[in-house]
Design an enzyme around this catalytic site. Structure first.
Site, PDB file in Angstrom:
ATOM      1  N   SER A   2       0.820  -1.218   0.000  1.00  0.00           N
ATOM      2  CA  SER A   2       0.000   0.000   0.000  1.00  0.00           C
ATOM      3  C   SER A   2       0.854   1.268   0.000  1.00  0.00           C
ATOM      4  O   SER A   2       1.802   1.410   0.783  1.00  0.00           O
ATOM      5  CB  SER A   2      -0.916   0.022   1.234  1.00  0.00           C
ATOM      6  OG  SER A   2      -1.581   1.259   1.293  1.00  0.00           O
ATOM      7  N   LYS A  24     -12.938  -4.495   1.767  1.00  0.00           N
ATOM      8  CA  LYS A  24     -13.799  -3.353   1.407  1.00  0.00           C
ATOM      9  C   LYS A  24     -15.298  -3.656   1.454  1.00  0.00           C
ATOM     10  O   LYS A  24     -16.087  -2.781   1.797  1.00  0.00           O
ATOM     11  CB  LYS A  24     -13.455  -2.864  -0.011  1.00  0.00           C
ATOM     12  CG  LYS A  24     -12.160  -2.100  -0.116  1.00  0.00           C
ATOM     13  CD  LYS A  24     -11.862  -1.844  -1.595  1.00  0.00           C
ATOM     14  CE  LYS A  24     -11.178  -0.534  -1.818  1.00  0.00           C
ATOM     15  NZ  LYS A  24     -11.080  -0.194  -3.246  1.00  0.00           N
ATOM     16  N   ASP A  39     -13.416   6.272  -4.085  1.00  0.00           N
ATOM     17  CA  ASP A  39     -12.828   5.892  -5.382  1.00  0.00           C
ATOM     18  C   ASP A  39     -13.492   6.629  -6.544  1.00  0.00           C
ATOM     19  O   ASP A  39     -12.821   7.025  -7.509  1.00  0.00           O
ATOM     20  CB  ASP A  39     -12.951   4.379  -5.609  1.00  0.00           C
ATOM     21  CG  ASP A  39     -11.845   3.601  -4.907  1.00  0.00           C
ATOM     22  OD1 ASP A  39     -10.790   4.206  -4.615  1.00  0.00           O
ATOM     23  OD2 ASP A  39     -12.031   2.401  -4.637  1.00  0.00           O
ATOM     24  N   GLY A  53     -13.895  -4.312 -17.985  1.00  0.00           N
ATOM     25  CA  GLY A  53     -13.796  -4.900 -16.649  1.00  0.00           C
ATOM     26  C   GLY A  53     -15.062  -4.673 -15.854  1.00  0.00           C
ATOM     27  O   GLY A  53     -15.676  -3.610 -15.943  1.00  0.00           O
TER      28      GLY A  53
HETATM   29  P1  NAP Z   1     -11.264  -7.487  -9.524  1.00  0.00           P
HETATM   30  O1  NAP Z   1     -12.511  -7.255  -8.759  1.00  0.00           O
HETATM   31  O2  NAP Z   1     -10.421  -8.674  -9.210  1.00  0.00           O
HETATM   32  O3  NAP Z   1     -11.663  -7.549 -11.105  1.00  0.00           O
HETATM   33  C1  NAP Z   1     -10.691  -7.862 -12.076  1.00  0.00           C
HETATM   34  C2  NAP Z   1     -11.243  -7.567 -13.460  1.00  0.00           C
HETATM   35  O4  NAP Z   1     -10.194  -7.829 -14.418  1.00  0.00           O
HETATM   36  C3  NAP Z   1     -12.438  -8.436 -13.877  1.00  0.00           C
HETATM   37  O5  NAP Z   1     -13.282  -7.699 -14.717  1.00  0.00           O
HETATM   38  C4  NAP Z   1     -11.741  -9.578 -14.658  1.00  0.00           C
HETATM   39  O6  NAP Z   1     -12.575 -10.205 -15.589  1.00  0.00           O
HETATM   40  C5  NAP Z   1     -10.674  -8.777 -15.389  1.00  0.00           C
HETATM   41  N1  NAP Z   1      -9.571  -9.606 -15.824  1.00  0.00           N
HETATM   42  C6  NAP Z   1      -8.625 -10.210 -15.058  1.00  0.00           C
HETATM   43  N2  NAP Z   1      -7.745 -10.903 -15.843  1.00  0.00           N
HETATM   44  C7  NAP Z   1      -8.182 -10.748 -17.130  1.00  0.00           C
HETATM   45  C8  NAP Z   1      -7.711 -11.239 -18.394  1.00  0.00           C
HETATM   46  N3  NAP Z   1      -6.624 -12.026 -18.482  1.00  0.00           N
HETATM   47  N4  NAP Z   1      -8.384 -10.856 -19.513  1.00  0.00           N
HETATM   48  C9  NAP Z   1      -9.474 -10.050 -19.435  1.00  0.00           C
HETATM   49  N5  NAP Z   1      -9.975  -9.571 -18.263  1.00  0.00           N
HETATM   50  C10 NAP Z   1      -9.322  -9.917 -17.123  1.00  0.00           C
HETATM   51  O7  NAP Z   1     -10.274  -6.231  -9.435  1.00  0.00           O
HETATM   52  P2  NAP Z   1     -10.644  -4.697  -9.113  1.00  0.00           P
HETATM   53  O8  NAP Z   1     -10.669  -4.491  -7.655  1.00  0.00           O
HETATM   54  O9  NAP Z   1     -11.837  -4.340  -9.905  1.00  0.00           O
HETATM   55  O10 NAP Z   1      -9.346  -3.936  -9.658  1.00  0.00           O
HETATM   56  C11 NAP Z   1      -8.981  -3.939 -11.034  1.00  0.00           C
HETATM   57  C12 NAP Z   1      -7.669  -3.190 -11.202  1.00  0.00           C
HETATM   58  O11 NAP Z   1      -7.844  -1.820 -10.845  1.00  0.00           O
HETATM   59  C13 NAP Z   1      -6.533  -3.706 -10.286  1.00  0.00           C
HETATM   60  O12 NAP Z   1      -5.353  -3.792 -11.057  1.00  0.00           O
HETATM   61  C14 NAP Z   1      -6.395  -2.636  -9.216  1.00  0.00           C
HETATM   62  O13 NAP Z   1      -5.066  -2.513  -8.744  1.00  0.00           O
HETATM   63  C15 NAP Z   1      -6.797  -1.384  -9.977  1.00  0.00           C
HETATM   64  N6  NAP Z   1      -7.348  -0.317  -9.098  1.00  0.00           N
HETATM   65  C16 NAP Z   1      -6.772   0.922  -9.144  1.00  0.00           C
HETATM   66  C17 NAP Z   1      -7.272   1.936  -8.349  1.00  0.00           C
HETATM   67  C18 NAP Z   1      -6.642   3.308  -8.381  1.00  0.00           C
HETATM   68  O14 NAP Z   1      -6.812   4.068  -7.417  1.00  0.00           O
HETATM   69  N7  NAP Z   1      -5.955   3.682  -9.440  1.00  0.00           N
HETATM   70  C19 NAP Z   1      -8.380   1.697  -7.509  1.00  0.00           C
HETATM   71  C20 NAP Z   1      -8.956   0.408  -7.504  1.00  0.00           C
HETATM   72  C21 NAP Z   1      -8.422  -0.602  -8.309  1.00  0.00           C
HETATM   73  P3  NAP Z   1     -13.434 -11.531 -15.192  1.00  0.00           P
HETATM   74  O15 NAP Z   1     -14.671 -11.020 -14.488  1.00  0.00           O
HETATM   75  O16 NAP Z   1     -13.722 -12.179 -16.491  1.00  0.00           O
HETATM   76  O17 NAP Z   1     -12.569 -12.350 -14.284  1.00  0.00           O
END
Ligand code: NAP
Length: 279
Positions: A14, A65, A101, A127
């Protein structure tokens, strides 16, 4: 002394301590912000410590969360709509859960691509995971443009879209080429890009020249998607700004001063991302 925290499991990755400690130092506030590794089964005990007055509040990250929503006395309307809490604070003895967020996502776009929401034809989100919920909520509060939700697992996009109503349209990846031609804002909210991966069937040449492309992945800062978009001359916005801006409301809740996201903060976090990448 006012104390705040970030809890998650794991927590070593973090950057929140770096961000909040930067502001404490810059604003000369005598306060503390510390990370705690809290597995899900220890969450209720930790929340008990907040209730005793040990902390003014703090941040919550993966995998707590959603679970923490049940332990709050009240959720802000934003946290209730998103179904997840990333910021806790105590107000008149009540433990309140908020989600910043959506605010962070919009503030980052406003900062780096001002006017992105003017005459927006449609937005396409890649996503349908936890982060997507906050982005849909944010976009629906800012614009009436339709939102296309594209996910590898189509049923997950359908379930998420159902929760928000007809302006969110779930689609499969095969429809991407047609959708892109009408997309003014393209957002990657999948975890793709963290290890140099690219999306299938994502032909950026289909996007209008005026489109903005943003990625919420910020490790690496310049993801393959942003790189490809920049090479096409499209406006790009990286995901670090979202992380920095989402921290602002929490700091204000706990320490009573609204901090600024300035270049020097950004450079400090960028340097940390770079150093950890090389380690
Ligand atoms: P999550 O709930 O685990 O969801 C992951 C998403 O990625 C799902 O839609 C999944 O699709 C897709 N995915 C994973 N591998 C894939 C692949 N090989 N091909 C196509 N789609 C794929 O994760 P999250 O919490 O939403 O976070 C997503 C990303 O955002 C993370 O990298 C996180 O670090 C980043 N994030 C950044 C911030 C920021 O402040 N900048 C805030 C929050 C999150 P499926 O449903 O098909 O599995």
């Amino acid at each position: 002394m006012t104390r705040a925290f970030v809890i998650g499991h794991p927590i070593a990755h973090s950057r929140s301590p770096l961000i909040h400690r930067y502001w404490l130092e810059q604003l000369q506030i005598t306060g503390q912000y510390d990370p705690y590794d809290i597995p899900p089964e220890a969450l209720a005990d930790f929340v008990g410590r907040i209730r005793t007055g040990e902390f003014a509040g703090g941040n919550v990250t993966i995998p707590l969360k959603e679970r923490v929503t049940e332990l709050c006395d009240e959720l802000t309307p934003t946290a209730a709509a998103i179904g997840a809490v990333n910021t806790l604070f105590v107000l008149d003895g009540q433990l309140i859960g908020d989600n910043t967020d959506a605010y962070g996502f919009l503030a980052n776009l406003d900062d780096k691509a001002p006017g992105w929401d003017q005459n927006l034809t449609s937005a396409t989100i890649l996503g349908a995971g936890g982060a997507s919920r906050a982005l849909i909520f944010a976009l629906m509060n800012r614009t009436s443009a339709p939102i296309n939700l594209v996910n590898r697992t189509r049923e997950r996009a359908e379930t998420l879209a159902d929760a928000f109503g007809p302006s969110v349209r779930p689609t499969g990846q095969e429809e991407l080429p047609d959708l892109l031609a009408h997309t003014g804002l393209l957002i990657n909210a999948t975890s793709l890009g963290m290890h140099d991966e690219r999306h299938d069937q994502l032909d950026l040449s289909r996007l209008p020249k005026s489109a903005v492309v943003t990625d919420i992945v910020y490790v690496p800062l310049q993801t393959p998607l942003l790189d490809d978009a920049a090479k096409r001359g499209l406006k790009t916005v990286d995901g670090l700004g979202m992380l920095l801006h989402q921290a602002v409301p929490g700091f204000e809740y706990w320490f009573g001063v609204r901090p600024e996201v300035d270049n020097s903060l950004r450079q400090r976090i960028e340097a940390d991302l770079f150093a950890r990448d090389k380690a």
